[in-house]
Design a protein around this motif. Structure first.
Motif, PDB file in Angstrom:
ATOM      1  N   LYS A  26      75.536   0.151  13.520  1.00  0.00           N
ATOM      2  CA  LYS A  26      75.061   1.531  13.531  1.00  0.00           C
ATOM      3  C   LYS A  26      75.577   2.244  14.776  1.00  0.00           C
ATOM      4  O   LYS A  26      75.794   1.628  15.815  1.00  0.00           O
ATOM      5  CB  LYS A  26      73.536   1.572  13.510  1.00  0.00           C
ATOM      6  N   MET A  27      75.765   3.557  14.635  1.00  0.00           N
ATOM      7  CA  MET A  27      76.235   4.372  15.750  1.00  0.00           C
ATOM      8  C   MET A  27      75.043   5.026  16.445  1.00  0.00           C
ATOM      9  O   MET A  27      74.127   5.512  15.772  1.00  0.00           O
ATOM     10  CB  MET A  27      77.190   5.470  15.268  1.00  0.00           C
ATOM     11  N   LEU A  28      75.096   5.058  17.760  1.00  0.00           N
ATOM     12  CA  LEU A  28      74.101   5.793  18.523  1.00  0.00           C
ATOM     13  C   LEU A  28      74.455   7.274  18.411  1.00  0.00           C
ATOM     14  O   LEU A  28      75.585   7.673  18.715  1.00  0.00           O
ATOM     15  CB  LEU A  28      74.120   5.348  19.991  1.00  0.00           C
ATOM     16  N   ILE A  29      73.502   8.072  17.939  1.00  0.00           N
ATOM     17  CA  ILE A  29      73.746   9.500  17.793  1.00  0.00           C
ATOM     18  C   ILE A  29      72.725  10.260  18.643  1.00  0.00           C
ATOM     19  O   ILE A  29      71.661   9.741  18.976  1.00  0.00           O
ATOM     20  CB  ILE A  29      73.722   9.973  16.322  1.00  0.00           C
ATOM     21  N   GLN A  30      73.086  11.480  19.010  1.00  0.00           N
ATOM     22  CA  GLN A  30      72.213  12.309  19.837  1.00  0.00           C
ATOM     23  C   GLN A  30      71.927  13.627  19.136  1.00  0.00           C
ATOM     24  O   GLN A  30      72.761  14.156  18.408  1.00  0.00           O
ATOM     25  CB  GLN A  30      72.838  12.582  21.200  1.00  0.00           C
ATOM     26  N   GLN A  31      70.732  14.142  19.400  1.00  0.00           N
ATOM     27  CA  GLN A  31      70.380  15.464  18.906  1.00  0.00           C
ATOM     28  C   GLN A  31      70.519  16.457  20.051  1.00  0.00           C
ATOM     29  O   GLN A  31      69.939  16.282  21.125  1.00  0.00           O
ATOM     30  CB  GLN A  31      68.949  15.489  18.367  1.00  0.00           C
ATOM     31  N   ARG A  32      71.300  17.483  19.799  1.00  0.00           N
ATOM     32  CA  ARG A  32      71.557  18.502  20.810  1.00  0.00           C
ATOM     33  C   ARG A  32      70.298  19.357  21.023  1.00  0.00           C
ATOM     34  O   ARG A  32      69.489  19.536  20.112  1.00  0.00           O
ATOM     35  CB  ARG A  32      72.728  19.377  20.373  1.00  0.00           C
ATOM     36  N   GLN A  33      70.150  19.888  22.219  1.00  0.00           N
ATOM     37  CA  GLN A  33      69.006  20.729  22.540  1.00  0.00           C
ATOM     38  C   GLN A  33      69.055  22.038  21.736  1.00  0.00           C
ATOM     39  O   GLN A  33      70.139  22.514  21.391  1.00  0.00           O
ATOM     40  CB  GLN A  33      68.980  21.039  24.043  1.00  0.00           C
ATOM     41  N   TYR A 109      68.297  16.553  30.047  1.00  0.00           N
ATOM     42  CA  TYR A 109      67.513  17.625  29.430  1.00  0.00           C
ATOM     43  C   TYR A 109      68.393  18.787  28.963  1.00  0.00           C
ATOM     44  O   TYR A 109      68.170  19.346  27.884  1.00  0.00           O
ATOM     45  CB  TYR A 109      66.441  18.136  30.398  1.00  0.00           C
ATOM     46  N   GLU A 110      69.388  19.149  29.742  1.00  0.00           N
ATOM     47  CA  GLU A 110      70.234  20.300  29.408  1.00  0.00           C
ATOM     48  C   GLU A 110      71.077  20.082  28.155  1.00  0.00           C
ATOM     49  O   GLU A 110      71.548  21.034  27.550  1.00  0.00           O
ATOM     50  CB  GLU A 110      71.177  20.632  30.576  1.00  0.00           C
ATOM     51  N   GLU A 111      71.265  18.831  27.760  1.00  0.00           N
ATOM     52  CA  GLU A 111      72.165  18.516  26.651  1.00  0.00           C
ATOM     53  C   GLU A 111      71.466  17.871  25.445  1.00  0.00           C
ATOM     54  O   GLU A 111      71.736  18.236  24.317  1.00  0.00           O
ATOM     55  CB  GLU A 111      73.267  17.548  27.124  1.00  0.00           C
ATOM     56  N   VAL A 112      70.626  16.876  25.706  1.00  0.00           N
ATOM     57  CA  VAL A 112      70.178  15.947  24.656  1.00  0.00           C
ATOM     58  C   VAL A 112      68.655  15.941  24.535  1.00  0.00           C
ATOM     59  O   VAL A 112      67.955  15.740  25.517  1.00  0.00           O
ATOM     60  CB  VAL A 112      70.664  14.513  24.970  1.00  0.00           C
ATOM     61  N   GLN A 113      68.155  16.142  23.309  1.00  0.00           N
ATOM     62  CA  GLN A 113      66.712  16.071  23.115  1.00  0.00           C
ATOM     63  C   GLN A 113      66.258  14.738  22.544  1.00  0.00           C
ATOM     64  O   GLN A 113      65.107  14.339  22.744  1.00  0.00           O
ATOM     65  CB  GLN A 113      66.197  17.227  22.262  1.00  0.00           C
TER      66      GLN A 113
END
Length: 155
Positions: A26-33, A109-113
């Motif tokens: 699985k890929m680690l994914i991020q949710q943008r702010q 905080y500025e990038e990733v929620q």
């Protein structure tokens, strides 16, 4: 250069992306702010960003990983798995296999929620649902395919 300014003649832009995969594939994914310019609230691949003056591709990728998710990664001697050219620049993509405890990450905080692990099928569904940055599906499939391979041949 200042972000958003026009490129001068004979200059280019280096972008880096790092896709971290766990041992389950699985890929680690991020949710943008929600307040980010470009793709607010959408999910994205592990990390990505622009190099700054003096960066090598590896240093830019290491910095982006550390800045966005607080994970110290060494790319010493690691080359990008793919380089994608675009008008006025290129994007180096690193594919890393690393089991990471997401509860121990320090999200910028500025990038990733938020972050989570996702299968290829889940990401492709999220693209259809318009909750993931609209990459070409074939790129996502290629990233998953190439995560355990080096080069373009089967043997």
């Amino acid at each position: 250069m200042v972000r958003g300014s026009k490129f001068k003649e004979d200059t280019y832009h280096m972008v880096v992306h790092v896709c971290i995969f766990n041992l389950e594939g699985k890929m680690l994914i991020q949710q943008r702010q929600p307040f980010k310019d470009g793709w607010p609230n959408m999910w994205d691949i592990t990390v990505g960003g622009s190099a700054i003056s003096g960066d090598t591709s590896q240093l830019a990728a290491e910095r982006e990983v550390y800045e966005e998710i607080g994970y110290k990664l060494s790319l010493d001697g690691v080359r990008p798995a793919r380089t994608i050219n675009f008008d006025k620049g290129f994007d180096d993509i690193y594919l890393i296999k690393q089991d990471i405890d997401v509860s121990k990450l320090n999200l910028q905080y500025e990038e990733v929620q938020s972050v989570k692990w996702a299968s290829m099928e889940a990401i492709l569904s999220m693209i259809d649902e318009e909750t993931f940055v609209p990459y070409h599906k074939s790129l996502i499939e290629l990233l998953f395919f190439m995560r355990n391979r080096n080069g373009t041949h089967t043997r």
